[in-house]
Design a protein around this motif. Structure first.
Motif, PDB file in Angstrom:
ATOM      1  N   CYS A 157      -5.330  -7.546  -4.044  1.00  0.00           N
ATOM      2  CA  CYS A 157      -5.265  -6.187  -4.568  1.00  0.00           C
ATOM      3  C   CYS A 157      -4.751  -6.012  -5.892  1.00  0.00           C
ATOM      4  N   ALA A 158      -5.627  -6.320  -6.907  1.00  0.00           N
ATOM      5  CA  ALA A 158      -4.976  -6.819  -8.209  1.00  0.00           C
ATOM      6  C   ALA A 158      -4.861  -5.877  -9.112  1.00  0.00           C
ATOM      7  N   ALA A 159      -5.857  -4.950  -9.101  1.00  0.00           N
ATOM      8  CA  ALA A 159      -6.004  -3.991 -10.305  1.00  0.00           C
ATOM      9  C   ALA A 159      -4.805  -3.119 -10.394  1.00  0.00           C
ATOM     10  N   PRO A 160      -4.468  -2.586 -11.550  1.00  0.00           N
ATOM     11  CA  PRO A 160      -4.924  -2.726 -12.744  1.00  0.00           C
ATOM     12  C   PRO A 160      -4.445  -4.090 -13.545  1.00  0.00           C
ATOM     13  N   GLY A 161      -3.608  -5.078 -12.730  1.00  0.00           N
ATOM     14  CA  GLY A 161      -3.494  -6.420 -12.967  1.00  0.00           C
ATOM     15  C   GLY A 161      -2.001  -6.768 -13.728  1.00  0.00           C
ATOM     16  N   GLY A 162      -0.877  -5.955 -13.744  1.00  0.00           N
ATOM     17  CA  GLY A 162       0.418  -6.406 -14.017  1.00  0.00           C
ATOM     18  C   GLY A 162       0.728  -7.883 -13.485  1.00  0.00           C
ATOM     19  N   LYS A 163       0.430  -7.809 -12.187  1.00  0.00           N
ATOM     20  CA  LYS A 163       1.136  -9.016 -11.578  1.00  0.00           C
ATOM     21  C   LYS A 163       0.180 -10.116 -11.749  1.00  0.00           C
ATOM     22  N   ASP A 180     -10.209  -6.847  -6.208  1.00  0.00           N
ATOM     23  CA  ASP A 180      -9.927  -5.710  -5.981  1.00  0.00           C
ATOM     24  C   ASP A 180     -11.147  -4.776  -5.606  1.00  0.00           C
ATOM     25  N   LEU A 181     -10.960  -3.574  -4.722  1.00  0.00           N
ATOM     26  CA  LEU A 181     -12.133  -2.837  -4.170  1.00  0.00           C
ATOM     27  C   LEU A 181     -12.691  -1.902  -5.294  1.00  0.00           C
ATOM     28  N   ARG A 185     -11.073   0.445 -11.588  1.00  0.00           N
ATOM     29  CA  ARG A 185      -9.925  -0.228 -11.671  1.00  0.00           C
ATOM     30  C   ARG A 185      -9.888  -1.629 -12.114  1.00  0.00           C
ATOM     31  N   ASP A 213     -13.883  -5.813  -0.086  1.00  0.00           N
ATOM     32  CA  ASP A 213     -12.967  -5.206   0.628  1.00  0.00           C
ATOM     33  C   ASP A 213     -12.025  -6.443   0.996  1.00  0.00           C
ATOM     34  N   GLY A 214     -10.791  -6.186   0.518  1.00  0.00           N
ATOM     35  CA  GLY A 214      -9.711  -7.405   1.029  1.00  0.00           C
ATOM     36  C   GLY A 214      -9.676  -7.548   2.398  1.00  0.00           C
ATOM     37  N   ASP A 231      -0.670  -7.144  -2.443  1.00  0.00           N
ATOM     38  CA  ASP A 231       0.143  -6.080  -3.269  1.00  0.00           C
ATOM     39  C   ASP A 231      -0.552  -4.640  -2.809  1.00  0.00           C
ATOM     40  N   VAL A 232      -0.295  -4.144  -1.694  1.00  0.00           N
ATOM     41  CA  VAL A 232      -1.325  -3.254  -1.105  1.00  0.00           C
ATOM     42  C   VAL A 232      -1.115  -1.721  -1.734  1.00  0.00           C
ATOM     43  N   PRO A 233      -2.209  -1.027  -1.333  1.00  0.00           N
ATOM     44  CA  PRO A 233      -2.277   0.478  -1.635  1.00  0.00           C
ATOM     45  C   PRO A 233      -1.053   0.852  -0.778  1.00  0.00           C
TER      46      PRO A 233
HETATM   47  N1  SAM Z   1      -1.326  -5.614  -7.962  1.00  0.00           N
HETATM   48  C1  SAM Z   1      -1.728  -4.250  -8.800  1.00  0.00           C
HETATM   49  C2  SAM Z   1      -0.861  -4.586 -10.008  1.00  0.00           C
HETATM   50  O1  SAM Z   1       0.114  -5.314 -10.052  1.00  0.00           O
HETATM   51  O2  SAM Z   1      -1.437  -4.135 -11.156  1.00  0.00           O
HETATM   52  C3  SAM Z   1      -1.432  -3.163  -8.079  1.00  0.00           C
HETATM   53  C4  SAM Z   1      -2.292  -2.982  -7.011  1.00  0.00           C
HETATM   54  S1  SAM Z   1      -2.416  -1.344  -6.538  1.00  0.00           S
HETATM   55  C5  SAM Z   1      -0.731  -1.148  -5.781  1.00  0.00           C
HETATM   56  C6  SAM Z   1      -3.387  -1.461  -5.098  1.00  0.00           C
HETATM   57  C7  SAM Z   1      -4.776  -1.780  -5.304  1.00  0.00           C
HETATM   58  O3  SAM Z   1      -5.247  -1.974  -3.971  1.00  0.00           O
HETATM   59  C8  SAM Z   1      -5.528  -0.588  -5.920  1.00  0.00           C
HETATM   60  O4  SAM Z   1      -6.303  -1.229  -7.206  1.00  0.00           O
HETATM   61  C9  SAM Z   1      -6.684  -0.430  -4.983  1.00  0.00           C
HETATM   62  O5  SAM Z   1      -7.880  -0.055  -5.702  1.00  0.00           O
HETATM   63  C10 SAM Z   1      -6.771  -1.610  -4.298  1.00  0.00           C
HETATM   64  N2  SAM Z   1      -7.188  -1.692  -2.720  1.00  0.00           N
HETATM   65  C11 SAM Z   1      -7.446  -0.410  -2.037  1.00  0.00           C
HETATM   66  N3  SAM Z   1      -7.907  -0.844  -0.981  1.00  0.00           N
HETATM   67  C12 SAM Z   1      -8.410  -2.019  -0.986  1.00  0.00           C
HETATM   68  C13 SAM Z   1      -9.102  -3.023  -0.303  1.00  0.00           C
HETATM   69  N4  SAM Z   1      -9.523  -2.518   1.059  1.00  0.00           N
HETATM   70  N5  SAM Z   1      -9.479  -4.231  -0.773  1.00  0.00           N
HETATM   71  C14 SAM Z   1      -8.869  -4.616  -1.524  1.00  0.00           C
HETATM   72  N6  SAM Z   1      -8.244  -3.807  -2.802  1.00  0.00           N
HETATM   73  C15 SAM Z   1      -7.865  -2.545  -2.162  1.00  0.00           C
END
Ligand code: SAM
Length: 360
Positions: A157-163, A180-181, A185, A213-214, A231-233
């Protein structure tokens, strides 16, 4: 008709107030004496870290940051008496082996109680930006992932991408899959990487960006990756008490919020499936909620074992938290993982992370 009238006169509370009420009830009990100070800290301006971009010309950047009083918290942690005494970068790299954390990451912060701010990053002579501003605590899950030379890594779950950017700073990854889904983002993530990573890295095909979808990843690429970051929502606590926009405590999003622990568990189980036996998975959030942190880890361990016959053990992140406790305020006595609690003198987090190793 009666229903419409009731709805029209029903007081509409701001989502930020609903978030605070919810946190007062759950975190008051969960964190005890730590909660009042965490509460006021989350309502105040947060502290940032500057993740050094070692794809840019860093010499000038480092001396600039140091002249302003900022220090690399990773190097400081390693040099703290009682950890491994180290004074320079080469020695720090050896210490990374002993403590088992990802190498090459430098993140500058101002000392405790110093609330100075960083200037926006400037481009170097090739147009690559020198640092990325983020919550410095969000680097800890990446450090805990213990990325090593030649690894294949999935950022689920990578966006916006800091990690993602922090992962790339290790220069150790053979193949990085960034997922990322959300398409919008991911667009932001692509733009950010273009500002920070030179073209050659893309052309070497070492970064693969996908939009799935992760939760379904386990079925697609089972037992593949050396390292998986999940790194979940979550309820993004700091955002929820400060901003009305995109606030998950809005009444219209109640069901989505209540379903978060299930979504988080499914994502973590998929991450465990995607890791190879012997591989490491790090689960992380930016909430203080036990329901979204430890409870999710416990439930995912059960589901993986009972439904998928995947054995996973919890790794001790105590030594890692110990060496960084001069920079961050950690909640005491965590059974599973570590929790950075916002504090007025060190206003980072919340960040929870738990390191897991797939055994079979
Ligand atoms: N790792 C990111 C960073 O360091 O910038 C922050 C991630 S943010 C906490 C959670 C991300 O999970 C969101 O970008 C969201 O779009 C994504 N997301 C939500 N549901 C998802 C799913 N089912 N599969 C993959 N990504 C998902």
């Amino acid at each position: 008709r009666v229903k419409t009238k009731w709805a029209a006169t029903f007081p509409s509370f701001p989502a930020t107030s609903l978030a605070l009420q919810n946190f007062d009830m759950s975190y008051g009990e969960q964190l005890g004496a730590l909660w009042p100070s965490a509460r006021i800290s989350m309502l105040c301006e947060q502290k940032y870290g500057a993740l050094l971009n070692n794809f840019s010309e860093t010499t000038g950047q480092v001396s600039d940051l140091q002249m302003k009083g900022a220090q690399d918290f990773v190097l400081c942690g390693i040099s703290t008496p009682g950890s491994v005494p180290r004074s320079d970068r080469a020695e720090a790299d050896q210490a990374e082996d002993v403590l088992k954390f990802s190498p090459g990451i430098q993140c500058f912060v101002f000392p405790k109680s110093d609330t100075s701010r960083f200037r926006p990053a400037r481009p170097d002579s090739s147009g690559v930006l020198g640092y990325y501003l983020l919550d410095a605590a969000s680097i800890l899950p990446v450090l805990a992932l213990d990325v090593q030379e030649g690894h294949s890594v999935l950022d689920l779950c990578a966006a916006p991408g800091g990690k993602t950017l922090a992962l790339l700073q290790t220069h150790a990854i053979k193949k990085l899959t960034v997922n990322d889904l959300s398409d919008s983002r991911l667009k932001r993530l692509r733009r950010m990487l273009q500002d920070y990573i030179p073209r050659e890295i893309w052309s070497e095909n070492r970064v693969d960006i996908t939009s799935c979808d992760g939760r379904t990843w386990g079925e697609m690429g089972r037992s593949t990756f050396d390292r998986v970051l999940v790194d979940v929502p979550c309820t993004t606590d700091r955002h929820s008490v400060l901003e009305e926009e995109n606030n998950i405590f809005k009444r219209s999003r109640t069901k989505e919020r209540q379903r978060l622990p299930l979504l988080q568990t499914q994502l973590l189980v998929a991450g465990m499936e995607a890791a190879r036996p012997g591989g490491v998975v790090v689960y992380s959030t930016c909430t203080l909620s036990q329901l979204q942190n430890e409870c999710v880890v416990e439930q995912a361990l059960r589901v993986a074992q009972e439904e998928l016959d995947i054995g996973v053990q919890v790794e001790d992140v105590g030594p890692l938290s110990h060496i960084f406790s001069t920079t961050f305020c950690f909640a005491p006595d965590r059974r599973l993982g570590a929790l950075v609690v916002p504090h007025l003198t060190a206003n980072f987090g919340p960040t929870y992370f738990c390191k897991l190793q797939r055994v079979h």
